[in-house]
Design an enzyme around this catalytic site. Structure first.
Site, PDB file in Angstrom:
ATOM      1  N   ASN A 125     -13.760 -14.609   0.677  1.00  0.00           N
ATOM      2  CA  ASN A 125     -12.399 -14.093   0.895  1.00  0.00           C
ATOM      3  C   ASN A 125     -12.455 -12.939   1.903  1.00  0.00           C
ATOM      4  OD1 ASN A 125      -9.666 -12.496  -0.554  1.00  0.00           O
ATOM      5  ND2 ASN A 125      -9.616 -14.574   0.186  1.00  0.00           N
ATOM      6  N   LEU A 126     -12.985 -13.278   3.049  1.00  0.00           N
ATOM      7  CA  LEU A 126     -13.397 -12.254   4.015  1.00  0.00           C
ATOM      8  C   LEU A 126     -12.217 -11.639   4.763  1.00  0.00           C
ATOM      9  CD1 LEU A 126     -16.496 -14.149   5.423  1.00  0.00           C
ATOM     10  CD2 LEU A 126     -16.367 -12.577   3.479  1.00  0.00           C
ATOM     11  N   HIS A 127     -12.364 -10.355   5.076  1.00  0.00           N
ATOM     12  CA  HIS A 127     -11.352  -9.619   5.833  1.00  0.00           C
ATOM     13  C   HIS A 127     -12.066  -8.805   6.915  1.00  0.00           C
ATOM     14  CE1 HIS A 127     -12.810  -6.315   3.421  1.00  0.00           C
ATOM     15  NE2 HIS A 127     -12.494  -6.973   2.309  1.00  0.00           N
TER      16      HIS A 127
ATOM     17  N   HIS B  85     -15.374  -7.031   6.256  1.00  0.00           N
ATOM     18  CA  HIS B  85     -16.606  -7.827   6.282  1.00  0.00           C
ATOM     19  C   HIS B  85     -17.059  -8.093   7.722  1.00  0.00           C
ATOM     20  CE1 HIS B  85     -14.902  -9.219   2.289  1.00  0.00           C
ATOM     21  NE2 HIS B  85     -16.132  -8.888   1.928  1.00  0.00           N
TER      22      HIS B  85
ATOM     23  N   GLY C  46     -20.978  -2.160   2.741  1.00  0.00           N
ATOM     24  CA  GLY C  46     -19.839  -1.316   3.071  1.00  0.00           C
ATOM     25  C   GLY C  46     -19.797  -0.044   2.228  1.00  0.00           C
TER      26      GLY C  46
ATOM     27  N   LYS D  73     -17.122   1.338   1.239  1.00  0.00           N
ATOM     28  CA  LYS D  73     -16.017   1.337   0.275  1.00  0.00           C
ATOM     29  C   LYS D  73     -16.597   1.267  -1.141  1.00  0.00           C
ATOM     30  CE  LYS D  73     -13.619  -1.995  -1.093  1.00  0.00           C
ATOM     31  NZ  LYS D  73     -13.092  -2.389  -2.371  1.00  0.00           N
ATOM     32  N   ASP D  74     -17.664   0.464  -1.287  1.00  0.00           N
ATOM     33  CA  ASP D  74     -18.356   0.380  -2.575  1.00  0.00           C
ATOM     34  C   ASP D  74     -19.480   1.410  -2.566  1.00  0.00           C
ATOM     35  OD1 ASP D  74     -16.963  -2.021  -3.729  1.00  0.00           O
ATOM     36  OD2 ASP D  74     -17.690  -2.880  -1.868  1.00  0.00           O
TER      37      ASP D  74
ATOM     38  N   MET E 219      -9.481  -1.909   2.948  1.00  0.00           N
ATOM     39  CA  MET E 219      -9.451  -3.376   2.871  1.00  0.00           C
ATOM     40  C   MET E 219     -10.334  -3.852   1.730  1.00  0.00           C
ATOM     41  SD  MET E 219      -9.113  -4.978   6.593  1.00  0.00           S
ATOM     42  CE  MET E 219      -7.867  -4.381   7.726  1.00  0.00           C
TER      43      MET E 219
HETATM   44  O1  PAF Z   1     -19.892  -6.111  -2.643  1.00  0.00           O
HETATM   45  C1  PAF Z   1     -19.875  -7.295  -2.976  1.00  0.00           C
HETATM   46  O2  PAF Z   1     -19.115  -8.136  -2.452  1.00  0.00           O
HETATM   47  C2  PAF Z   1     -20.803  -7.774  -4.080  1.00  0.00           C
HETATM   48  O3  PAF Z   1     -20.921  -6.822  -5.065  1.00  0.00           O
HETATM   49  C3  PAF Z   1     -22.172  -8.215  -3.559  1.00  0.00           C
HETATM   50  C4  PAF Z   1     -22.927  -7.068  -2.917  1.00  0.00           C
HETATM   51  C5  PAF Z   1     -21.987  -9.345  -2.549  1.00  0.00           C
HETATM   52  C6  PAF Z   1     -23.045  -8.744  -4.711  1.00  0.00           C
HETATM   53  O4  PAF Z   1     -22.471  -9.845  -5.325  1.00  0.00           O
END
Ligand code: PAF
EC number: 6.3.2.1
Length: 277
Positions: free
Chosen positions: A28-30, A33, A143, A145-146, A180
């Site tokens: 579900n890329l934006h 990503h 990213g 964001k996380d 995002m």
């Molecule tokens: O950040 C994410 O989308 C997920 O936590 C990851 C790093 C792909 C692991 O499933």
């Protein structure tokens, strides 16, 4: 661009490949990503993007079943971005037997997002280490964001001596400041309007810390109250040390204001790094 579904085929394809860059995603890329892909391209010759919705990192009442799966649209975006390989394994390819051995992340994984999502970061660290072992990248991009996830992955790499350079990508925002996220798609129009408030609230936190009139705990609780009055269910608003993710102390210079809160059924997270030096 090649789409590969099995570990065996991926290993064969990558066997003689040097300088591999990996971007791990749940699809579900934006634009956020794609920004990570572009960073990977600056450092590597062969870009692998994994798309795998990892059940191990979802709690029982979370959105695993509802999580958007949009492989065709994702592949079009990745092809346009110049990705070499999409690795899109099935659940049974990644977990052919129950994953009874997992990575136990450091205690900080129980705080912030971990407090309301028990086991989440063990699930993330486990799948990321599996993907690292499968792809064997030289560089992997995550990213900011996380922020807590990035912190834990850096710990994973350093504490397990993995020969992988971790590159951090800046948070990409909508025009109104909303970070995002694939989960933004869950927001109804009214929630989408309100959603920008999380990044604004974090900016207020940063300003308040810089003014030094209130203590950190006061700022955190006032911001929590402010969002709660506007209908948010706040998991946390927290001022932390950027380097350790521990609660900030007054002599720290590099800080980060982090927040996680729910609007309706959508849980949003965001953070702002700042420097008092
Ligand atoms: O950040 C994410 O989308 C997920 O936590 C990851 C790093 C792909 C692991 O499933």
């Amino acid at each position: 661009m090649q789409i590969i579904y099995t570990i065996a085929e991926l290993r064969l394809r990558l066997a003689s490949q040097k300088n591999i860059g990996l971007v791990t995603t749940m699809g579900n890329l934006h634009a956020g990503h794609i920004h990570l892909v572009n960073l990977a391209k600056q450092q590597s010759d062969c870009i692998v993007v994994s798309i795998f919705v990892n059940p191990l990192q979802f709690g029982v009442n979370e959105d695993l079943a509802a999580y958007p799966r949009t492989l065709d649209a994702d592949c079009k975006k990745l092809e346009a971005a110049g990705v070499d390989i999409v690795f899109a394994p099935s659940e049974s390819e990644v977990y052919p037997t129950p994953q009874t051995m997992t990575i136990l992340p450091p205690a900080i994984a129980e705080e912030l997002c971990g407090a309301s999502r028990p086991g989440h970061f063990a699930g993330v660290a486990t799948v990321v280490s599996k993907l690292f072992n499968i792809v064997r990248p030289d560089v992997a991009v995550f990213g900011k964001k996380d922020f807590q996830q990035l912190f834990i992955i850096r710990q994973l790499v350093s504490q397990f001596n993995l020969p992988i350079e971790i590159v951090a990508g800046e948070t990409i925002r909508e025009e109104d400041g909303l970070a995002m996220s694939s989960r933004n798609g869950y927001l109804n129009p009214a929630e989408r309007l309100e959603a920008q408030r999380l990044s604004r609230a974090l900016k207020l936190v940063v300003d308040a810390v810089k003014k030094k009139k209130l203590g950190f705990t006061e700022i955190e609780s006032q911001t929590t109250q402010y969002l709660t009055q506007l209908g948010w269910i706040v998991d946390y608003i927290s001022i932390r040390n950027q380097d350790t993710l521990l609660p900030a102390s007054t002599d720290n210079q590099k800080l980060v204001a982090l927040g996680a809160a729910r609007l309706g059924r959508t849980r949003l997270i965001d953070n702002i790094e700042f420097d008092l030096g």
